[in-house]
Design a protein around this motif. Structure first.
Motif, mmCIF file in Angstrom:
data_model
loop_
_atom_site.group_PDB
_atom_site.id
_atom_site.type_symbol
_atom_site.label_atom_id
_atom_site.label_comp_id
_atom_site.label_asym_id
_atom_site.label_seq_id
_atom_site.Cartn_x
_atom_site.Cartn_y
_atom_site.Cartn_z
ATOM 1 N N ILE A 156 0.838 -1.215 0.000
ATOM 2 C CA ILE A 156 0.000 0.000 0.000
ATOM 3 C C ILE A 156 0.873 1.266 0.000
ATOM 4 C CG2 ILE A 156 -0.354 0.111 2.523
ATOM 5 C CD1 ILE A 156 -3.325 0.635 0.385
ATOM 6 N N SER A 157 2.048 1.190 0.651
ATOM 7 C CA SER A 157 2.959 2.353 0.645
ATOM 8 C C SER A 157 3.442 2.628 -0.777
ATOM 9 C CB SER A 157 4.188 2.110 1.530
ATOM 10 O OG SER A 157 3.899 1.323 2.642
ATOM 11 N N VAL A 158 3.729 1.565 -1.518
ATOM 12 C CA VAL A 158 4.198 1.721 -2.902
ATOM 13 C C VAL A 158 3.076 2.293 -3.771
ATOM 14 C CG1 VAL A 158 5.100 0.536 -4.942
ATOM 15 C CG2 VAL A 158 5.751 -0.242 -2.659
ATOM 16 N N LEU A 159 1.892 1.732 -3.580
ATOM 17 C CA LEU A 159 0.727 2.208 -4.330
ATOM 18 C C LEU A 159 0.533 3.701 -4.121
ATOM 19 C CD1 LEU A 159 -0.838 -0.203 -5.558
ATOM 20 C CD2 LEU A 159 -2.684 0.321 -3.997
ATOM 21 N N VAL A 160 0.613 4.108 -2.856
ATOM 22 C CA VAL A 160 0.449 5.521 -2.512
ATOM 23 C C VAL A 160 1.570 6.347 -3.132
ATOM 24 C CG1 VAL A 160 0.618 7.151 -0.579
ATOM 25 C CG2 VAL A 160 -0.926 5.199 -0.432
ATOM 26 N N ARG A 161 2.817 5.907 -2.978
ATOM 27 C CA ARG A 161 3.958 6.682 -3.494
ATOM 28 C C ARG A 161 3.997 6.750 -5.017
ATOM 29 N NH1 ARG A 161 7.576 9.000 -0.250
ATOM 30 N NH2 ARG A 161 7.046 8.472 1.878
ATOM 31 N N PHE A 162 3.380 5.782 -5.670
ATOM 32 C CA PHE A 162 3.300 5.829 -7.132
ATOM 33 C C PHE A 162 2.379 6.981 -7.567
ATOM 34 C CE2 PHE A 162 1.098 4.684 -11.064
ATOM 35 C CZ PHE A 162 2.171 4.468 -11.915
ATOM 36 N N HIS A 163 1.274 7.156 -6.842
ATOM 37 C CA HIS A 163 0.276 8.153 -7.251
ATOM 38 C C HIS A 163 0.426 9.507 -6.565
ATOM 39 C CE1 HIS A 163 -1.755 4.282 -8.116
ATOM 40 N NE2 HIS A 163 -2.220 4.917 -9.156
ATOM 41 N N PHE A 164 1.001 9.477 -5.338
ATOM 42 C CA PHE A 164 0.969 10.688 -4.509
ATOM 43 C C PHE A 164 2.317 10.967 -3.853
ATOM 44 C CE2 PHE A 164 -3.253 8.622 -3.957
ATOM 45 C CZ PHE A 164 -4.108 9.651 -4.327
ATOM 46 N N GLU A 165 2.425 12.197 -3.369
ATOM 47 C CA GLU A 165 3.444 12.549 -2.394
ATOM 48 C C GLU A 165 2.716 12.526 -1.045
ATOM 49 O OE1 GLU A 165 6.889 12.406 -2.394
ATOM 50 O OE2 GLU A 165 6.538 13.374 -4.324
#
Ligand code: SAH
Length: 280
Positions: A156-165
């Motif tokens: 989920i951290s990767v998913l978030v970092r892919f789309h967002f800061e």
């Protein structure tokens, strides 16, 4: 709006199965809305609006609020308490499951989301990739902002970092909620990234590869790929041979940045490897 009075008047009994912990501290709510930087031009999505404490603060500053609420009784309370705002088109109450309904177009998401389905909601919000401010349980919030190498850096951290800061804004005491949860919460803000390391058309394949790696997040890249070989329809011998030459082979999966994962994805494409969502 006073929380205790509303709860008494409507006889609200918090439903644990729906993750109902109502944030009733007005100062925290005010601060959350300020930090979300909602403007008069914004259509705001609120997921799990409860009986409307945050909703009230949002309709005060936004162009329009779309409040999604699964609990029929609470959705009715929202319509009743905000009758004028609904009539004026400032509030739309969507009665339904946030995981099933399509969200109407929105500019920002500001929500205190139900904790029991927090990761599914964040995953869904990744697809919309709009400016998002969430109140979530503290340990979950820490996972959302975790960096490569952090012990809680996960899929989920990767998913978030892919789309967002992602930004951890502040901790919210458990005592700001009714009923009091077992743990503290926090506010996180997710600001959409302008550039992504993998194009939309390839996102699915990229995230399937990430899933294959992160089910073995403590293993080395090479061993994680070998362990997840079923997702790429490879036999053990084939997998051992192919992944002998994989970049970052000895690096632990939980130390990989989004950029390194994108490099791995390129390499996998070069090897004609496709990962499916499930093993075997
Ligand atoms: N935002 C409110 C309520 C938080 S509790 C507040 O801050 O006080 C979480 C809310 O999400 C509850 O109102 C619960 O009924 C609602 N909810 C739970 N599961 C949901 C789902 N799948 N879709 C939409 N709302 C949901």
């Amino acid at each position: 709006m006073r929380a205790a009075e509303i709860m008494r008047r409507y006889g609200i009994k918090p439903d644990k199965a729906l993750g109902q912990h109502f944030l009733v501290d007005k100062n925290i709510i005010k601060k959350e809305v300020e930090l979300a930087e909602v403007s008069k031009d914004d259509v705001v999505l609120e997921i799990g609006a409860g009986f409307g404490m945050l909703t009230e603060a949002l309709v005060g500053v936004a162009k329009k609020v779309v409040a999604v609420e699964k609990d029929v009784a609470l959705a009715n309370i929202l319509r009743q308490e905000f009758e004028d705002e609904v009539k004026a088109g400032k509030l739309e109450v969507v009665e339904g499951d946030a995981l099933l309904v399509d969200f109407p177009p929105f500019d920002k998401c500001v929500s205190n989301i139900p904790y029991n389905i927090a990761s599914e909601i964040v995953e869904k919000l990744c697809h919309y990739a709009k400016d998002t401010t969430l109140c979530v349980q503290k340990d979950f919030g820490e996972r959302l902002v975790a960096k490569p190498g952090d012990k809680n850096y996960s899929r989920i951290s990767v998913l978030v970092r892919f789309h967002f800061e992602p930004y951890y804004i502040y901790t919210v005491s458990r005592f700001c909620f009714i009923p009091t949860p077992k743990v503290d919460s926090c506010i996180v803000r997710l600001i959409p990234k302008k550039e992504r390391v993998v194009g939309d058309e390839e996102k699915e394949g990229f995230f399937n590869m990430i899933r294959a790696l992160f089910v073995h997040r403590k293993k080395s890249v090479k061993n994680a790929f070998i362990a997840s070989r079923g997702m790429a329809s490879l036999k053990k011998d084939e997998a051992k041979k192919v992944f002998e030459a994989v970049p970052y082979g000895d690096k632990k999966v939980f130390r990989l940045s989004v950029e390194e994962l994108a490099e791995l994805f390129e390499w996998c494409k070069g090897q004609k490897l496709n990962f499916s969502k499930t093993n075997g």
